[in-house]
Design a protein around this motif. Structure first.
Motif, PDB file in Angstrom:
ATOM      1  N   ARG A 137      82.248 -28.543  55.528  1.00  0.00           N
ATOM      2  CA  ARG A 137      81.910 -29.656  54.271  1.00  0.00           C
ATOM      3  C   ARG A 137      81.475 -28.578  52.875  1.00  0.00           C
ATOM      4  O   ARG A 137      81.037 -27.726  53.213  1.00  0.00           O
ATOM      5  CB  ARG A 137      80.913 -30.456  54.590  1.00  0.00           C
ATOM      6  N   HIS A 184      84.943 -32.019  46.496  1.00  0.00           N
ATOM      7  CA  HIS A 184      85.293 -32.770  47.819  1.00  0.00           C
ATOM      8  C   HIS A 184      84.629 -33.944  47.999  1.00  0.00           C
ATOM      9  O   HIS A 184      83.673 -34.023  47.294  1.00  0.00           O
ATOM     10  CB  HIS A 184      85.164 -31.470  48.641  1.00  0.00           C
ATOM     11  N   SER A 185      85.054 -34.502  49.187  1.00  0.00           N
ATOM     12  CA  SER A 185      83.994 -35.773  49.805  1.00  0.00           C
ATOM     13  C   SER A 185      82.982 -34.872  50.395  1.00  0.00           C
ATOM     14  O   SER A 185      83.001 -33.920  51.050  1.00  0.00           O
ATOM     15  CB  SER A 185      84.820 -36.316  50.802  1.00  0.00           C
ATOM     16  N   TYR A 239      75.810 -34.991  45.588  1.00  0.00           N
ATOM     17  CA  TYR A 239      75.534 -36.304  46.205  1.00  0.00           C
ATOM     18  C   TYR A 239      74.298 -36.228  46.490  1.00  0.00           C
ATOM     19  O   TYR A 239      73.526 -37.495  46.541  1.00  0.00           O
ATOM     20  CB  TYR A 239      76.421 -36.620  47.280  1.00  0.00           C
ATOM     21  N   TYR A 276      81.351 -35.894  52.727  1.00  0.00           N
ATOM     22  CA  TYR A 276      81.366 -36.025  54.293  1.00  0.00           C
ATOM     23  C   TYR A 276      82.580 -35.540  54.949  1.00  0.00           C
ATOM     24  O   TYR A 276      82.603 -35.353  56.178  1.00  0.00           O
ATOM     25  CB  TYR A 276      81.128 -37.570  54.741  1.00  0.00           C
ATOM     26  N   GLY A 277      83.546 -35.258  54.145  1.00  0.00           N
ATOM     27  CA  GLY A 277      84.707 -34.544  54.567  1.00  0.00           C
ATOM     28  C   GLY A 277      84.650 -33.397  55.332  1.00  0.00           C
ATOM     29  O   GLY A 277      84.153 -32.187  54.792  1.00  0.00           O
ATOM     30  N   SER A 313      79.624 -30.230  46.722  1.00  0.00           N
ATOM     31  CA  SER A 313      79.670 -31.551  46.578  1.00  0.00           C
ATOM     32  C   SER A 313      78.522 -32.312  47.362  1.00  0.00           C
ATOM     33  O   SER A 313      77.957 -33.483  46.771  1.00  0.00           O
ATOM     34  CB  SER A 313      81.233 -32.111  47.285  1.00  0.00           C
ATOM     35  N   PRO A 372      80.513 -38.637  41.526  1.00  0.00           N
ATOM     36  CA  PRO A 372      81.963 -38.861  42.074  1.00  0.00           C
ATOM     37  C   PRO A 372      82.842 -37.792  41.485  1.00  0.00           C
ATOM     38  O   PRO A 372      83.876 -37.439  41.634  1.00  0.00           O
ATOM     39  CB  PRO A 372      82.305 -40.222  41.929  1.00  0.00           C
TER      40      PRO A 372
END
Lengths: 300, 353
Positions: free
Chosen positions: A89, A62-63, A97, A65-66, A93, A57
């Motif tokens: 995306r 960025h996320s 993850y 999934y975003g 990131s 995190p």
């Protein structure tokens, strides 16, 4: 001064406690490992994987999934160091993850596989006779399939998804561990201390669990480390074929597969997650090689 | 294990049946049991699966009596042991059921797809042996110096790289950017159906027909996937050659050969390597078998119409008969290669005879 004393304590010829003796052996192992530069590189890569997974995190910009459809298929630039994929995306990131997914797969497979191999191998080796015959035949049959193909058929049955992929990989990975545990058991079984324990009236379960299993664990751990790279590659292969993690899960193999259709124009989408798989595989292989050199000088 | 190992040399010679026949016989029993196990595993997988074969044929809205009839025709209403027996008998006759997708017998499909995989794997193994063995020897002879390190790094990369990623990077570099090789597939569309299939192996068929243009095109297509797979087997072969060579070079007969004044090349390439080649037969057969596995991913990347592509394609169409048939065939090939290497081993190693 204290460092020298700690060292002397670790290397004492007559350790005063079990813990001291164990720590001393670990120290010697670490010292030998650190003399092997390739193994150190491997260790650094594996440590980096663990760190990245733990701090995902914080490291991700960025996320994972975003989606941002206005900024899709962007080449690597300042805002997106590794560029963006077909849904906008951030690839950095997602790769970060993805370290969690990879680590989870490796750890879970190891946790499932080692006890199964240990149980089958020690029981077969200790009891011998028809028990041994049956168990080893079963082991042979599982070894007769190439791993990826059997895992493929199993995932096809169980349905795609990360849990099923882990189960399928575990199901196809245990046989070599059973073989190793059996071989160890065969040599331990004949030793005098086992005979002594038996004469004292210990039940077979007690002999197996209390005296044989602990002695098999170390060689099994080495073997698991050596196998980690292979497990990662099979998992990534399943992901690539679309049988591992389901989208939008940031699994590296699946990410490579998603980027395939954009390969010629947006090379970064497929190649960067693949490079991550390669790097981690290399890390585990380097570490495993170093460990083997330390623990088994004959195999060099 | 083998009784004959303890008999002094000479006495075992005239014994009947010869020791190696006994060994091969024993192996055959083991292999038969393993085949039985393979069939059992695919049968069990086929029975646990949530896809009902009858429904797969009929679709969801089948009438109950039609459904029952199809179940009966497929033998699904029989007890499990009876079903396994039927499966076994059929498989031994070469009947692996019919593909739901193509409507043809699975074995006919496999016969059509297998040559492509065979061609790819053979290309790769030839590359792996031709380059891997000398590299392993080189590394062993120069132990601890730069060639050894170089080979070690090459081997480690080969063990760590995801083959599908290497394929994509290869396509990107050598096909898209440099235009050195042809793209995915076995042939350009223009050359397809030019040559009558004979063995199913395009490189052979085109040569046989004298179609050099087709041959050149096929070669341009196979070079990249073949080299990538070849690199994987090279890594394995070089590593094993190196460690076997190191063991041999420490033996006394090597010292004796050197003392006798043989040239270093003769000592290494003839005496030491000669002995290494015996265990290497097993290694090569095994890595040939593992290529079948690597082929699944490589074929997906390169759209190579082989067994791997057949299995994955069937899988995504819920055609389990085809998937399990393919899995079984790969398992059989795997076991077969193992048996073959064991027999060769017995043949090459006089001590095992």
């Amino acid at each position: 001064m204290t460092a020298a004393r700690v060292r002397a304590w670790l290397l004492a010829d007559a350790p005063a406690s079990r813990a001291q003796a164990r720590l001393g052996r670990v120290y010697l192992g670490v010292a030998a490992l650190s003399k092997n530069p390739l193994a150190v590189v491997g260790l650094v890569i594996v440590a980096a994987l663990v760190l990245v997974a733990a701090l995902a995190p914080r490291l991700a910009t960025h996320s994972p999934y975003g989606q941002d459809l206005e900024r899709r298929l962007r080449p690597p630039e300042d805002a997106h160091r590794f560029g963006t994929d077909q849904l906008g995306r951030d690839i950095l990131s997602r790769v970060v993850y993805g370290a969690r997914v990879t680590l989870a797969i490796v750890v879970l497979v190891a946790v499932i596989v080692a006890p199964i191999g240990l149980a089958v191998g020690t029981v077969a080796g200790y009891f011998g006779g028809w028990v041994d015959g049956v168990l080893m035949r079963v082991t042979d049959i599982f070894m007769a399939f190439p791993r990826l193909i059997l895992a493929l058929a199993l995932v096809a049955v169980l349905g795609p998804g990360i849990v099923n992929a882990i189960l399928a990989i575990a199901f196809t990975t245990w046989p070599p561990y059973a073989r190793i545990a059996r071989a160890e058991t065969l040599t331990i079984r004949e030793s005098d201390f086992i005979a002594a324990v038996r004469l004292q009236g210990a039940s077979p379960i007690r002999v197996l669990w209390g005296h044989i299993v602990p002695l098999c664990v170390s060689s099994l751990i080495v073997r698991v480390t050596l196998d980690m790279a292979g497990i990662i590659l099979v998992a990534a292969g399943l992901g690539f074929l679309g049988l591992g993690a389901r989208p939008p899960e940031p699994e590296w193999g699946a990410m490579v597969s998603e980027g395939r259709q954009f390969l010629l124009d947006q090379w970064w989408i497929a190649t960067i997650p693949g490079a991550a798989i390669f790097l981690v595989g290399l890390g585990f292989n380097l570490l495993g090689d170093g460990l083997r050199d330390v623990l088994d000088p004959k195999a060099r | 294990m083998d009784v004959t190992v303890t008999t002094p040399a000479g006495t075992g010679r005239g014994a009947w049946p010869p020791a190696f026949v006994v060994r091969v016989g024993r192996l055959a029993v083991t292999i038969a049991l393993t085949f039985l196990g393979l069939l059992f595993v695919t049968f069990v997988i086929g029975r646990v699966l949530p896809i009902d074969p009858a429904l797969a044929i009929l679709g969801d809205r089948a009438l109950p009596h039609v459904y029952e009839r199809v179940r009966h025709e497929l033998g699904l209403d029989l007890p499990l042991y009876h079903q396994f027996w039927n499966y076994l008998v059929k498989a031994l006759r070469g009947d692996l059921g019919s593909s739901v997708l193509t409507g043809r017998p699975v074995i006919a499909d496999i016969r059509q797809f297998f040559p492509a995989t065979l061609e790819l794997a053979t290309f790769a193994i030839v590359l792996g042996v031709v380059l891997g063995v000398p590299m392993g020897v080189w590394a062993a002879v120069a132990r601890g110096r730069w060639p050894d390190h170089l080979v070690r790094v090459l081997v480690l990369i080969g063990y760590s790289v995801p083959v599908f990623w290497l394929g994509l990077v290869g396509l990107l570099l050598f096909y898209a950017r440099l235009d050195l090789v042809a793209g995915p597939g076995r042939l350009d569309v223009a050359y397809e159906y030019v040559v009558e299939p004979w063995s199913g192996i395009v490189l052979l068929d085109s040569l046989r027909a004298g179609e050099l243009r087709v041959f050149r095109n096929a070669l341009a297509h196979i070079v990249l996937p073949g080299s990538i797979l070849g690199y994987l087997s090279l890594a394995y072969i070089a590593r094993m050659t190196r460690s076997f060579m190191l063991a041999e070079l420490g033996q006394e007969y090597v010292v004796a050969a050197r003392v006798k004044g043989l040239s270093e090349a003769r000592v290494i390439w003839r005496h030491a390597l000669g002995n290494v080649m015996v265990p290497m037969v097993t290694v090569i057969a095994l890595s040939y078998a593992y290529l079948l596995e690597g082929a699944v991913l490589t074929e997906t990347v390169f759209a190579w119409p082989g067994l791997g592509l057949y299995i994955t394609h069937s899988l995504f169409n819920a055609d389990m008969t085809a998937v399990l048939g393919g899995t079984l065939i790969v398992g059989v090939a795997f076991v077969g290669l193992n048996l073959f290497s064991d027999v060769l081993y017995t043949f090459f190693d006089p001590r095992a005879r």
